[in-house]
Enzyme design. Structure first.
Site, PDB file in Angstrom:
ATOM      1  N   ASP A  96      16.814  51.606  82.212  1.00 17.62           N
ATOM      2  CA  ASP A  96      18.029  52.409  81.622  1.00 17.62           C
ATOM      3  C   ASP A  96      17.972  52.252  80.029  1.00 17.62           C
ATOM      4  O   ASP A  96      17.113  51.443  79.590  1.00 17.62           O
ATOM      5  CB  ASP A  96      19.166  51.738  82.183  1.00 17.62           C
ATOM      6  CG  ASP A  96      20.399  52.347  81.563  1.00 17.62           C
ATOM      7  OD1 ASP A  96      20.448  53.561  81.661  1.00 17.62           O
ATOM      8  OD2 ASP A  96      21.316  51.471  81.211  1.00 17.62           O
ATOM      9  N   ASP A  98      21.114  53.026  77.708  1.00 25.04           N
ATOM     10  CA  ASP A  98      22.150  52.532  77.036  1.00 25.04           C
ATOM     11  C   ASP A  98      22.581  51.313  77.597  1.00 25.04           C
ATOM     12  O   ASP A  98      22.527  51.158  78.810  1.00 25.04           O
ATOM     13  CB  ASP A  98      23.557  53.639  77.253  1.00 25.04           C
ATOM     14  CG  ASP A  98      23.134  54.906  76.550  1.00 25.04           C
ATOM     15  OD1 ASP A  98      23.986  55.424  75.760  1.00 25.04           O
ATOM     16  OD2 ASP A  98      22.034  55.459  76.465  1.00 25.04           O
TER      17      ASP A  98
END
Length: 297
Positions: A96, A98
């Protein structure tokens, strides 16, 4: 005796007492310690125990992981990793972005320019806890950006900071001949230069719509949600002829759950409780490069 599972303990304080408690839990499941080692690092501690287990089925490994997690053996976490993954000649690391690859939530940085940061942050938190549909929440959050000049995107790029150890993690995987990918519910306009700087093999995020130099408050195309993240993991692994069992996924929110579940091992990085509860391993310190020890890189 040959190791078929590796216990990798990591944290700021891997104590002898905690390790003894861990060994006790492992022994209760019939695990025998084949060998031990301690890779050197001046920021955190790592202890690696090569284990021989009588039962290495998915159900048995899941039960052992639950026992280790429930034991709460101190100020460190322990990942139980199949030996085949750690020994694989080629692996795929997918992350991922963020609050994982980078320290911030980009939508919140953008929303600050519209005076809506706190409002958007509350929605982001709820979405990451799994309380809201991600696609609907993303559309709602992006809508507050309508009318902002596109230049704010460039400003936000300069505010973004990689998580500690992120560059080292990517470099280590790349140097060892592995594949590194990221998939994000954030935005291509922010991710593209990061991906180029790190030399990522694959990357995908959402596309902010910009018309006449202004953000419209919309995204183009299908939203990168939890189903899409798993889809990209499978597509990229297949494209590189890498078995899913040899993939490592890292994330922090509910949007990452499908990806974490499909990978050979899913690592929750400073994650929401709902994610930690179902991930194969948890990493509760700021140093993302600890993932390399989990993966045997």
């Amino acid at each position: 005796m040959t190791s078929n599972v590796t216990a990798v303990s990591y944290g700021l304080n891997v104590t002898p007492t905690g390790l003894e408690e861990l060994r006790s839990v492992l022994a209760s499941h019939g695990a025998q310690v084949v060998s031990e080692s301690s890779p050197a690092d001046d920021r955190y501690q790592v202890r690696i125990l090569e284990l021989a287990l009588p039962d290495v089925t998915a159900a048995a490994l899941a039960a052992l992981r639950r026992s280790v997690a429930d034991a709460a053996t101190g100020d460190f976490d322990t990942a139980l990793v199949p030996a085949g993954l750690r020994a694989a000649a080629r692996k795929l690391l997918i992350m991922d972005v963020d609050s994982t690859l980078i320290q911030q939530e980009v939508i919140e940085l953008l929303a600050a320019y519209a005076g809506k940061r706190e409002e958007v942050a509350a929605v982001t938190e709820a979405a990451m806890r799994g309380e809201l549909d991600f696609a609907q929440s993303l559309h709602a959050r992006v809508a507050v950006l309508a009318g902002l000049p596109a230049d704010v995107v460039h400003s936000v790029r300069h505010e973004v900071k990689l998580s500690e150890g992120a560059g080292e993690l990517v470099a280590a995987f790349k140097a060892a001949g592995h594949i590194v990918a990221v998939v994000s519910g954030g935005f291509n306009q922010i991710l593209e230069p990061i991906a180029a700087d790190l030399g990522l093999d694959y990357w995908q995020a959402n596309e902010l719509e910009i018309v006449d130099g202004v953000l419209t408050g919309r995204v183009l195309g299908a939203v990168v949600d939890r189903a899409a993240k798993e889809k990209y993991l499978r597509e990229w692994a297949a494209a590189e002829d890498i078995a899913l069992e040899h993939t490592v996924a890292v994330g922090d929110g509910a949007n990452d759950l499908d990806m974490l579940g499909a990978a050979g091992i899913g690592v929750a990085f400073n994650a929401k409780p709902a994610v930690c509860a179902v991930a194969d391993a948890a990493l509760n310190m700021p140093y993302l490069d600890a993932v390399r020890h989990v993966a045997g890189v």
